[in-house]
Design a protein around this motif. Structure first.
Motif, short mmCIF file in Angstrom:
data_model
loop_
_atom_site.label_atom_id
_atom_site.label_comp_id
_atom_site.label_asym_id
_atom_site.label_seq_id
_atom_site.Cartn_x
_atom_site.Cartn_y
_atom_site.Cartn_z
N ARG A 62 0.80 -1.23 0.00
CA ARG A 62 0.00 0.00 0.00
C ARG A 62 0.83 1.28 0.00
NH1 ARG A 62 -4.77 0.50 4.28
NH2 ARG A 62 -5.03 -1.67 3.64
N PHE A 63 2.07 1.17 0.51
CA PHE A 63 2.91 2.38 0.65
C PHE A 63 4.28 2.13 0.04
CE2 PHE A 63 0.24 1.91 4.46
CZ PHE A 63 -0.46 3.10 4.45
N VAL A 64 5.01 3.24 -0.16
CA VAL A 64 6.44 3.14 -0.48
C VAL A 64 7.20 3.44 0.81
CG1 VAL A 64 8.34 4.10 -1.83
CG2 VAL A 64 6.06 3.89 -2.86
N ALA A 116 2.03 12.06 -6.61
CA ALA A 116 3.34 12.68 -6.41
C ALA A 116 4.13 12.00 -5.28
CB ALA A 116 3.16 14.15 -6.10
N ARG A 117 3.69 10.87 -4.84
CA ARG A 117 4.38 10.13 -3.78
C ARG A 117 4.60 11.01 -2.56
NH1 ARG A 117 8.01 5.13 -5.72
NH2 ARG A 117 6.35 4.24 -6.94
N ASP A 118 3.52 11.64 -2.12
CA ASP A 118 3.62 12.54 -0.97
C ASP A 118 4.17 11.80 0.25
OD1 ASP A 118 2.57 14.55 -2.41
OD2 ASP A 118 0.49 14.19 -1.76
N ARG A 119 4.93 12.54 1.02
CA ARG A 119 5.42 11.99 2.28
C ARG A 119 4.27 11.97 3.28
NH1 ARG A 119 10.67 12.79 5.63
NH2 ARG A 119 9.86 12.52 7.71
N GLU A 148 10.81 4.25 2.43
CA GLU A 148 12.20 4.64 2.13
C GLU A 148 12.98 4.67 3.43
OE1 GLU A 148 11.94 8.53 0.51
OE2 GLU A 148 11.21 7.84 -1.44
N ARG A 196 5.70 6.92 2.02
CA ARG A 196 5.15 7.75 0.94
C ARG A 196 3.97 7.04 0.30
NH1 ARG A 196 8.21 12.07 -0.07
NH2 ARG A 196 10.37 12.00 0.61
N ALA A 197 3.11 7.87 -0.30
CA ALA A 197 1.96 7.31 -1.02
C ALA A 197 2.45 6.56 -2.25
CB ALA A 197 1.03 8.44 -1.44
N ARG A 198 1.76 5.49 -2.63
CA ARG A 198 2.16 4.70 -3.82
C ARG A 198 1.80 5.43 -5.11
NH1 ARG A 198 4.77 1.06 -5.03
NH2 ARG A 198 5.54 -0.45 -3.58
N THR A 199 0.82 6.31 -4.98
CA THR A 199 0.28 6.92 -6.19
C THR A 199 0.62 8.41 -6.27
OG1 THR A 199 -1.71 7.30 -4.94
CG2 THR A 199 -1.70 5.36 -6.38
#
Ligand code: SAM
Ligand code: SF4
Length: 367
Positions: A246-248, A272-275, A250, A267-270
């Motif tokens: 569900r998430f990225v 702008a990959r918001d933090r 890092e 970060r969001a997967r979709t």
């Protein structure tokens, strides 16, 4: 060394109240150094062995025999030992735990007294939050700096299965109250295969939405039922995989600085990959951080443990009650920590050769 056996309750050997001989090869440092050069600056104090939940990975369904009241440290004894730790031994952080520390009626007083010590440590609490609703403000006013709440799921039935008590609402109310008065609330979660592993991402979503920092803790062989199974436990790698759907995640660039949790920026997967925030994973079993351990522990009975998995303790309460001075108690503590083992001895595949589960369980050590 005054080493006591770990039966419950703990019988005490003759207390040492006179001068303590420190090992001759120990450097002349005042701090809690061990033979591997680690220095313990982080103290966990168990305030009670009792608890109002029965988490399956911690306690048996029927509970454990309670320690006799007079074998548990009093408020004054706790404050005296925390005072020695902070003034003479270099301890900078003190976390109150248990059992369930909120079951101590004098918890607010203990916090206030420790907060008034001349070498004031950072004070924190690990709690299941049942009953925190009515005490969060008083704890903050008394000087508590931070709170970690244990919450394994947001599903009431799963909560009742894991904690063997239907108290999700009460825990959530406690978390709300803590969030209203503390800058940072951390949530601790243990994942159990077949029970709440697939709740991990929902729990993270909820924590991120509320501004709570979530940390997943690998299940350790410290349960009373001895049901821990290396092959079945949920590993840190699996947690990362589960959350990765569900998430990225890092790796966090900030230095870990002795913290047990490996931290990740979420970060969001979709888009702008918001933090979205951070998450931590404490991989005590599969990626142990023993080489950087900075912990020392006091059980509710005033025994020093150099490790969660230690098989012996050094009694401080007996000597304290027999009239030992602060210098003697400090040297007993120094000597206890000097003998800390390099690591807990578990291997990649399970219990290492010679590893046996400590007699004490998590709730009686103080997690
Ligand atoms: N009752 C309080 C609570 O639950 O937060 C404080 C004591 S509890 C023993 C402290 C922490 O240890 C909790 O976060 C709990 O989830 C964790 N814990 C208990 N048994 C564990 C085990 N076998 N493996 C890993 N963590 C465990
Ligand atoms: Fe109690 Fe905490 Fe153990 Fe759960 S983990 S049984 S709340 S001491």
């Amino acid at each position: 060394m005054t080493t006591v056996s770990l039966g419950m309750p703990t019988p005490r050997s003759a207390p040492q109240v006179g001068p303590v001989a420190l090992p001759s090869d120990r450097p002349a440092t005042s701090g809690l150094v061990d033979t591997f050069g680690r220095v313990a600056t982080d103290l966990r104090v168990s305030l009670t062995d009792r608890c109002n939940l029965r988490c399956t990975y911690c306690m048996p369904a029927e509970g454990l025999p309670a320690l006799p009241k007079d074998s548990v440290m009093t408020r004054e004894e706790i404050v005296r030992l925390v005072g020695i730790a902070t003034r003479d031994l270099g301890v900078r952080q003190v976390r109150f735990t248990g059992g369930e520390p909120l079951l101590r009626r004098d918890l607010v007083d203990i916090v206030r007294d420790c907060g008034a010590l001349p070498h004031r440590p950072e004070l924190s609490l690990t709690t299941n939050a049942v009953g925190l609703e009515s005490r969060a403000g008083a704890l903050r006013d008394a000087g508590l700096d931070r709170v970690n709440v244990s919450l394994d799921t947001l599903d009431p039935d799963t909560f009742a299965t894991l904690a063997r008590r239907p108290f999700l609402e009460r825990t959530l109310a406690g978390i709300d109250a803590a969030a209203a008065v503390f800058d940072l609330v951390k949530i601790n979660a243990v994942l159990v295969r077949g029970v709440n592993l697939d709740h991990a991402a929902d729990l993270l979503t909820w924590c991120l939405g509320h501004g709570f920092e979530l940390r997943f803790i690998e299940q350790m062989p410290l349960d009373a039922d001895h049901s821990w199974d290396r092959a079945a436990m949920v590993t840190a790698a699996e947690v990362r995989d589960q959350l990765g759907e569900r998430f990225v995640l890092e790796p966090d660039e900030e230095p870990r600085d002795g913290a047990p949790a490996e931290r990740f920026v979420v970060r969001a997967r979709t888009g702008a990959r918001d933090r979205l925030g951070r998450v931590g994973i404490i991989a005590s079993v599969t990626e142990p951080f023993c080489a950087d351990c900075r912990r020392t522990r006091l059980t509710a009975e005033g025994g020093v443990r150099d490790c969660l998995f230690a098989h012996s303790e050094t009694d401080l309460l007996g000597p304290l009650r027999a009239g030992a001075g602060d210098d003697v108690l400090a040297d007993l503590w120094r000597r206890a920590m000097w003998g800390k083992q390099a690591g807990h001895g578990m291997t990649d595949t399970g219990f290492g050769e010679g590893f046996t589960q400590p007699e004490r369980t998590m709730s009686t050590i103080g997690g």
